[in-house]
Scaffold this active site. Structure first.
Site, PDB file in Angstrom:
ATOM      1  N   GLU A   1     -75.594 -30.308 -29.411  1.00 12.69           N
ATOM      2  CA  GLU A   1     -75.789 -30.734 -30.408  1.00 12.69           C
ATOM      3  C   GLU A   1     -74.608 -31.550 -31.187  1.00 12.69           C
ATOM      4  O   GLU A   1     -74.564 -32.038 -32.343  1.00 12.69           O
ATOM      5  CB  GLU A   1     -75.885 -29.295 -31.525  1.00 12.69           C
TER       6      GLU A   1
ATOM      7  N   ASP B   1     -79.467 -17.235 -36.055  1.00  4.89           N
ATOM      8  CA  ASP B   1     -78.493 -18.082 -35.972  1.00  4.89           C
ATOM      9  C   ASP B   1     -77.191 -17.496 -37.141  1.00  4.89           C
ATOM     10  O   ASP B   1     -77.506 -16.889 -38.163  1.00  4.89           O
ATOM     11  CB  ASP B   1     -79.119 -19.477 -36.634  1.00  4.89           C
TER      12      ASP B   1
ATOM     13  N   GLU C   1     -67.485 -21.471 -30.773  1.00  5.33           N
ATOM     14  CA  GLU C   1     -67.550 -22.945 -30.145  1.00  5.33           C
ATOM     15  C   GLU C   1     -66.294 -23.521 -30.325  1.00  5.33           C
ATOM     16  O   GLU C   1     -65.569 -23.741 -31.224  1.00  5.33           O
ATOM     17  CB  GLU C   1     -68.547 -23.755 -30.923  1.00  5.33           C
TER      18      GLU C   1
ATOM     19  N   GLU D   1     -75.530 -18.957 -27.863  1.00  2.69           N
ATOM     20  CA  GLU D   1     -74.850 -19.916 -28.045  1.00  2.69           C
ATOM     21  C   GLU D   1     -73.350 -19.646 -27.729  1.00  2.69           C
ATOM     22  O   GLU D   1     -72.981 -19.607 -26.857  1.00  2.69           O
ATOM     23  CB  GLU D   1     -74.892 -20.804 -29.394  1.00  2.69           C
TER      24      GLU D   1
END
Length: 634
Positions: free
Chosen positions: A436, A382, A144, A430
């Protein structure tokens, strides 16, 4: 695999060997020159007069020496080989893609792979740096990243970046670097090379691991080998790809990842059901107007199931907390999963469960079979947070196990690698700075530290190029730049309500979340009624206009219904586009857009219906951080 090597051998018979090769795309705009020197193999790229790459090396386990090459019959594919390795290079109108094939039959260790992208000049770039390593381990990361916009020469020499990474060329062109068909091999990081070049870097093979990372949810390598991969025999490495566009709008709906991805390995995919999900974690199970204490308990999830049923959502997710921190086979005493599964089945709602990767791989066969037999529809897995060969092999094993038990998978801490084409039961990933991040976004001066609307209109061009993204949109509390602040328990979004709604059309996500509280959605039923029927898979997609980091407008078709959506950064703008894609002379258009006061109150929206005509020019205004969605039916 045998078919690949047979095809390559056939190519060898089509022309005589050469020492240098020039390969052109079908439209002759992309020109690649391959130099086969005695001690190395390099390539150069030019696009319609624009010099893109200068001598950039291709290698594996050192330099590729004594290579000889030839063109295939269609002239747009080059085959370059020596006794041990073959390089297969395709030159398309929009991209150059190559991969290395190992021709030997004995197992080998890949100590290194050289993949260079030496740009002709010091061009500006959109760089997604690795910036939050798990336990300080260089190659452990959530994938990310926001994008640093800086010249190639100013890249941080000690930092890694993930791909896709974009470089702005002259005349408005973009060059984008990515990998594809990465299955049993580590993913490709990028790092600075010379004054304005990039080279690949790969996570070394892990030898020992320990529990660590974020909240001790990861497995962190404590020792790594001096090689990156083990190859058992004849094998093809992943594709290394350079996309070149003439305008930015050619990227958001580009099929490059599918084009060079693996073929589906499932004989039957009829059981795979994409859809929308009522999700608990982002909204902290904050429910109001109920007669029970909201939280990780049976009553709360019955409420979520009722909400999903009422609004025709296919699933709910029960996120972290339903099971023990150490094993999936030990459930929280506050949740009666058997009762919830029966309740959900009667409401025609599926339940998906959260798991950390390290827990999911413990007794995976037993766990997946047990929960599938109970009626669970899938797992959100996750904190992978790695893409070395061990993790990539683990993802393949998990995909196969999930197929055996008809379970959907949603991978977090992992980016799309092509595995989703081989195993379409992996419905989402993701690897994105999604909603988030609004929960803990700090405020600096007169606004948030990170510019989320800027990021929102960048990822359709880059992150979405490689596959679906679990951004988890749907905030009902929306804020202008000066009104936004991070709040973990009562989160809000940067930008307008219409900006959030547009994500349901713009962002590719076969498993798409409704991230906010069911209570808020019911209080905003008009918005909920617009979101709920939007499809999560599409028959056709067209990018109508846009510019990376500025705005994007995409049209998507499901059956005979078109959805057209747009988003902008913090700059208000008017966009104009044609409805050439319509087939009927006159159609009904339902518009959800920014209200006239959305620049002052980001929750303000306008919902209207009118008729539109085929090939009509449509003009829509977007507020700062705004957006719109049009639903067009005959």
């Amino acid at each position: 695999m045998k078919k690949i090597f047979t095809a390559l051998l056939l190519c060898f018979s089509l022309s005589i060997w050469a020492t240098d090769l020039k390969v052109s795309s079908p439209d002759n705009k992309m020109q690649v020159t391959i130099h086969m020197e005695a001690e190395s193999l390099t390539w150069e790229v030019e696009h319609a007069g624009t010099k893109v790459l200068t001598h950039s090396e291709i290698g594996i386990n050192g330099h590729l020496k004594n290579m000889k090459g030839k063109l295939s019959k269609d002239k747009n594919v080059a085959i370059i080989a020596n006794k041990l390795y073959t390089v297969e290079m395709h030159v398309d109108n929009d991209a150059v893609a190559y991969r290395i094939l190992y021709n030997g039959k004995k197992p080998i260790l890949v100590h290194d792979e050289t993949a260079e992208f030496m740009f002709a000049e010091d061009f500006p770039a959109y760089i997604p740096y690795v910036n939050d390593n798990r336990s300080g381990e260089r190659w452990c990361y959530s994938f990310e990243s926001y994008y640093d916009m800086q010249p190639l020469s100013q890249m941080y020499g000690d930092s890694l970046a993930i791909n896709p990474l974009a470089v702005r060329l002259p005349k408005g062109k973009l060059a984008v670097i990515l990998d594809a068909n990465v299955l049993d091999y580590p993913g490709m990081f990028l790092q600075k090379k010379g004054s304005h070049g990039l080279s690949a870097d790969f996570a070394p093979y892990p030898l020992q691991e320990e529990i660590g990372g974020f909240s001790r949810l990861n497995l962190i390598p404590t020792e790594r080998a001096d090689y990156i991969a083990k190859i058992k025999g004849q094998a093809a490495m992943p594709w290394r790809i350079l996309v070149v566009t003439e305008n930015d709008a050619q990227l958001p709906c580009n099929d490059i990842a599918r084009r060079y991805g693996p073929t589906c390995r499932l004989k039957d995919t009829s059981w795979i059901k994409p859809g929308k999900v009522a999700w608990d974690w982002w909204n902290n199970t904050n429910l109001t107007g109920v007669d029970f204490r909201a939280g990780m308990n049976t009553d709360t999830y019955k409420y979520y199931i009722d909400f999903a049923h009422k609004n025709h959502l296919e699933y709910i997710i029960i996120d972290e907390g339903w099971s023990s921190e150490e094993t999936l086979m030990e459930m929280s005493p506050e949740i009666d999963l058997i009762e919830l599964l029966s309740y959900a089945k009667n409401k025609n709602v599926g339940i998906i469960l959260w798991s950390s990767w390290r827990n999911a791989i413990k007794d995976m066969e037993q766990c997946f079979k047990y929960y599938s037999d109970l009626g669970v529809k899938g797992f959100k897995v996750d904190f992978f947070d790695r893409d070395d060969q061990v993790v990539m092999q683990s993802a393949l094993e998990m995909a196969n196990c999930a197929v055996r038990h008809h379970l959907l998978l949603d991978f977090h801490g992992y980016r799309p690698t092509g595995i989703q084409y081989a195993y379409p039961n992996i419905v989402n990933f993701e690897g994105v700075k999604g909603l988030e991040n609004s929960k803990w976004e700090p405020r600096v001066g007169d606004g948030p530290l990170h510019d989320q609307p800027l990021y929102d209109v960048t990822i359709p061009y880059l992150r979405m190029l490689v596959g679906p993204l679990d951004y988890t949109p749907g905030a009902m509390a929306n804020a202008t730049k000066d009104q936004f602040f991070g709040n973990n328990n009562h989160p809000m979004s940067q930008g307008t309500r219409a900006h959030q709604v547009a994500m349901y059309t713009l962002f590719d996500a076969p498993l798409q979340m409704l991230a906010d509280s069911p209570t808020k959605y019911m209080k905003e039923q008009e918005t909920t009624d617009f979101i709920a029927p939007i499809p999560t898979t599409w028959d056709e997609s067209i990018c109508l206009c846009g510019e990376i980091g500025e705005y994007v407008v995409i049209a998507r078709r499901k059956g005979d219904i078109w959805y057209i959506a747009g988003m902008t950064n913090w700059n208000a703008r008017d966009v104009e586009f044609s409805l050439d894609m319509l087939t009927a002379d006159t159609s009904l258009c339902e518009l959800f857009c920014d209200g006239v006061n959305a620049d002052r109150d980001a929750t303000d929206y306008r919902h209207a219906k009118n008729n539109v005509k085929k090939s009509q020019k449509v003009k829509v205004h977007m507020a700062p951080g705004g957006g719109f969605t049009m639903k067009i039916t005959h």
